[in-house]
Design an enzyme around this catalytic site. Structure first.
Site, PDB file in Angstrom:
ATOM      1  N   TYR A   1       5.046   5.309  15.325  1.00  0.00           N
ATOM      2  CA  TYR A   1       3.691   4.758  15.266  1.00  0.00           C
ATOM      3  C   TYR A   1       2.665   5.799  15.709  1.00  0.00           C
ATOM      4  CZ  TYR A   1      -0.197   1.509  15.931  1.00  0.00           C
ATOM      5  OH  TYR A   1      -1.414   0.871  15.865  1.00  0.00           O
TER       6      TYR A   1
ATOM      7  N   ASN B   1      -6.564  -0.538   6.348  1.00  0.00           N
ATOM      8  CA  ASN B   1      -6.195  -1.165   7.612  1.00  0.00           C
ATOM      9  C   ASN B   1      -4.695  -1.429   7.765  1.00  0.00           C
ATOM     10  OD1 ASN B   1      -6.697  -3.125  10.043  1.00  0.00           O
ATOM     11  ND2 ASN B   1      -5.629  -4.364   8.514  1.00  0.00           N
TER      12      ASN B   1
ATOM     13  N   LYS C   1      -0.427   7.616  13.518  1.00  0.00           N
ATOM     14  CA  LYS C   1      -1.852   7.556  13.867  1.00  0.00           C
ATOM     15  C   LYS C   1      -2.420   8.944  14.146  1.00  0.00           C
ATOM     16  CE  LYS C   1      -2.117   3.163  13.286  1.00  0.00           C
ATOM     17  NZ  LYS C   1      -2.843   2.626  12.112  1.00  0.00           N
TER      18      LYS C   1
ATOM     19  N   VAL D   1       0.804  -1.220   0.000  1.00  0.00           N
ATOM     20  CA  VAL D   1       0.000   0.000   0.000  1.00  0.00           C
ATOM     21  C   VAL D   1       0.837   1.268   0.000  1.00  0.00           C
ATOM     22  CG1 VAL D   1      -1.961  -1.136   1.111  1.00  0.00           C
ATOM     23  CG2 VAL D   1      -0.246   0.054   2.525  1.00  0.00           C
TER      24      VAL D   1
END
Length: 270
Positions: A168, A95, A172, A69
Site C-alpha cells: 500500500y 480514487n 501511494k 480500473v
C-alpha cells in the site's frame, strides 16, 4: 455570471471507486457543486445506483458505470460511457484503492500485485485516458479555464512509511511521483494534475480503528487536530481542486489529515 454555490456547473466528472467511503462523498460533493457525475464502481452496484438516485432526486445528473480500473479495456469503456452520456469529460478523480495487508515475509505476490494494479496502475490508466480525452476536446465550450483537471487519491503514506503495509505504501509513494511527473508533462496542454492525501477518515474500510472508544483514543494520538476526518473533509478539497478557484494549482498534494504528517510524537521535543 457563474453561481458561486455551483463552481462545477457544466462540468462532467468521472470518479472511480465511488460506491462507498471517500469516493462516494467526493462524487456527491462534485454533484452538489454542479457537475454531472459518472459514478464508477467495481463490485458494489447497489451503492453506486443509490448514489445516482440521490443525485438525480436533487436535480443533478449522474450515471453508474461498472469497471475495473486495473483493466485497460474497462477504463476506455468507462470514459466512452461518460462521453456518450454527457458529451465530454472535464474532471477525473482517480480514487479507487485497496489494501491487502501483511508482514513482508508473509505477503504473497498476488497481494502485492493486486494493490499495485488497482492503486497505481489504475491511476495511470485512468489518467492516461483522461489526458487523451482532454486533448481531443475543443477549447470552445470548456466550462473551466483549464483543459481538464485530474485528482489522484493518495494517502499520508505517500510520505509516512507503514510497516506491515509495504504494498500500500509503495503504491501511494508511486502515486505521488505519478501525479507530479504527469503534472509537469501536461501543464503545457492546460491540464492540471493534483493529489489529495487523506489521513484517518471515518469510512467502513477502517472501522476497527475508530468504532470503539479505546481504538479512537489510540488513533487520536496520531492526529494533532484532535478529531478523525470525515469523508466530506476530502470531498470539499476535491471540489476546490477541480474548480477554477484552484486554477493556478498543479503538481501538488493537498494533505487532508488533521496534521498526521506533522510527526505528532515530536510535540514534546521528541
Amino acid at each position: 455570471m457563474s453561481n458561486p454555490s455551483q463552481p462545477l456547473a457544466k462540468h462532467v466528472a468521472v470518479v472511480t471507486g465511488a460506491s462507498s467511503g471517500i469516493g462516494l462523498a467526493v462524487a456527491e460533493g462534485l454533484a452538489t457543486a454542479g457537475a454531472a457525475v459518472v459514478v464508477n464502481y467495481h463490485s458494489d452496484a447497489e451503492g453506486a445506483e443509490e448514489l445516482v438516485a440521490r443525485v438525480r432526486a436533487h436535480g443533478g445528473r449522474a450515471i453508474a458505470v461498472g469497471a475495473n480500473v486495473s483493466e485497460e479495456d474497462d477504463v476506455v469503456r468507462l470514459f466512452d460511457e461518460a462521453t456518450s452520456a454527457f458529451g465530454r469529460v472535464d474532471v477525473l478523480v482517480a480514487n479507487s484503492g485497496v489494501q491487502k495487508d501483511a508482514a513482508i515475509a508473509d505477503m504473497s505476490l498476488a497481494d502485492w500485485n493486486t494493490v499495485i494494479a488497482v492503486n497505481l496502475t489504475g491511476q495511470f490508466l485512468c489518467a492516461r485516458e483522461a489526458v487523451r480525452r482532454f486533448r481531443a476536446q475543443p477549447a470552445e465550450g470548456r466550462p473551466a479555464r483549464s483543459a481538464g483537471a485530474i485528482i489522484t487519491m493518495s494517502s499520508v503514506h505517500e510520505v509516512i512509511p507503514w510497516a506491515g503495509h509495504v504494498n500500500y505504501a509503495a503504491s501511494k509513494g508511486g502515486s505521488r511521483m505519478l501525479t507530479r511527473s504527469l503534472a509537469q508533462e501536461v501543464a503545457v496542454d492546460g491540464i492540471r494534475v493534483n493529489a489529495i492525501a487523506p489521513g484517518a477518515i471515518r469510512t467502513p474500510i477502517n472501522k476497527e480503528a475508530w468504532d470503539s472508544e479505546a481504538a479512537l483514543e489510540k488513533l487520536l494520538r496520531l492526529i494533532p487536530y484532535g478529531r478523525i476526518g470525515e469523508p466530506d473533509d476530502v470531498a470539499r478539497a476535491a471540489v476546490w481542486l477541480a474548480s477554477d478557484q484552484a486554477d493556478y494549482v498543479t503538481g501538488t498534494t493537498l494533505f487532508v489529515d488533521g496534521g498526521m504528517t506533522l510527526y505528532p510524537e515530536f510535540r514534546d521535543n521528541g
